[in-house]
Write an enzyme that holds these catalytic residues in place. Sequence first.
Site: not given
Ligand code: CTP
Length: 404
Positions: A343, A325, A281, A211, A291, A339
Amino acid sequence: MDQLKGKKILIAVTGGIAAYKIPELTRLFIKAGCDVQVALTENAVRFVQPLTLETLTHHPVLMDDFILLDEGGIPHIEATAWCDILIVAPATGNVIGKAAAGIADDIVSTLLLAASRKPVLFAPAMNSRMYLNPVVKRNIALLREMGYHFIGPDEGEMACGEEGIGRLSDLTCIVEKVKDIFTVKDLQDLTILISAGPTQEPIDPVRFITNRSSGKMGYAIANAAKRRGGRVILVSGPTRLSVPKEGITLIRVKTALDMEREILEHFPYSDIVIMAAAVADYRTDKPFPQKLKKSDKSFKLELVRNPDILQALGTQKTHQILVGFAAETEKFEKNAIQKIKDKNLDLIVVNDVSQPDAGFEVDTNRIMLIDRFNKIRKFPLQSKEDAADTILDKILKIKRKVAG
Ligand code: CTP
């Protein structure tokens, strides 16, 4: 937050070729909001013009002539009472030796003796054979022990054409070191675990899914936490950033699974955990060993979910302050508050990634902080360095509140 704004800097220049860099160092401090005054030894005047420095600083340059000030003040006493720090740059082996012995026979060594209650930073620069002379080494060790600060010298090509150690430290590093000296060490004795950057999920030996995260925000937090005295462990996905501050434990990873392993290993003894990484994700279940060759048919890639590292930390949390974040484009507060609950976070940093000057890849950020007590605070556009301090200030507030 801005450690240099309004600070009074006294730069004492001794006679080395690197003296020609001092007008630029002076300019960097002035740009950072400092008031600067310069002193030149007789030998330094042979390398750099007093008029240049007077024009830049709007202060008379202190020199070896020991003239009384208009009001009868004594220049070296007034200047050392005025300044917040004395920087000797370039510092020759000679001035280091004089400082170690308490000799004051020119303007710079006299300032050094008079500055006994002020922080002093030496930026040595000399030929490497002089620098490596045991006498110089002993003098530096003695001064360090007495609380004097040192930066450099660096390795590289020197004025005499030889390669070696002895070049004046990079000017931006000198400015950064002064910032360090002025920073209150409010994270002392705390271990701060930070993740940064993107992850890379391999598809085949030459392709991967990733990303747009640059890692800048996570690295800025790591550097600020180090400056504030913390023990910092930075688990970083692939980035193009230069190595963070000296003293930070840097662990490089590629995939989300690698990141998960490292974060979980260091989690139990961390006090503050900040997940600034943009963890992918999804990943391919099994990357193709060879390859992939193109064909005319369409191609479907099956992806499986990566573990949510932050979520796992939320369930294992004991004493840690846990910070996540959120990159959002809409319904910021509602999504972020959800969130925090999902979490088990103490704080969430919300980025509005729909704005071109905030979030991914850029040097600035417009953040909103929401804590676990649902207290919301929005901040204006700031540099990622300032945003890092804003986040750390808030974490410390929460930590104090939790500790009661
Ligand atoms: N994070 C993580 N492990 C993952 C994905 C995200 O630890 N597999 C952490 C990131 O480092 C960040 C936070 O989770 O601190 C982001 O949460 P997330 O739910 O992934 O939020 P978004 O990226 O905003 O995604 P979405 O909108 O899909 O919920």
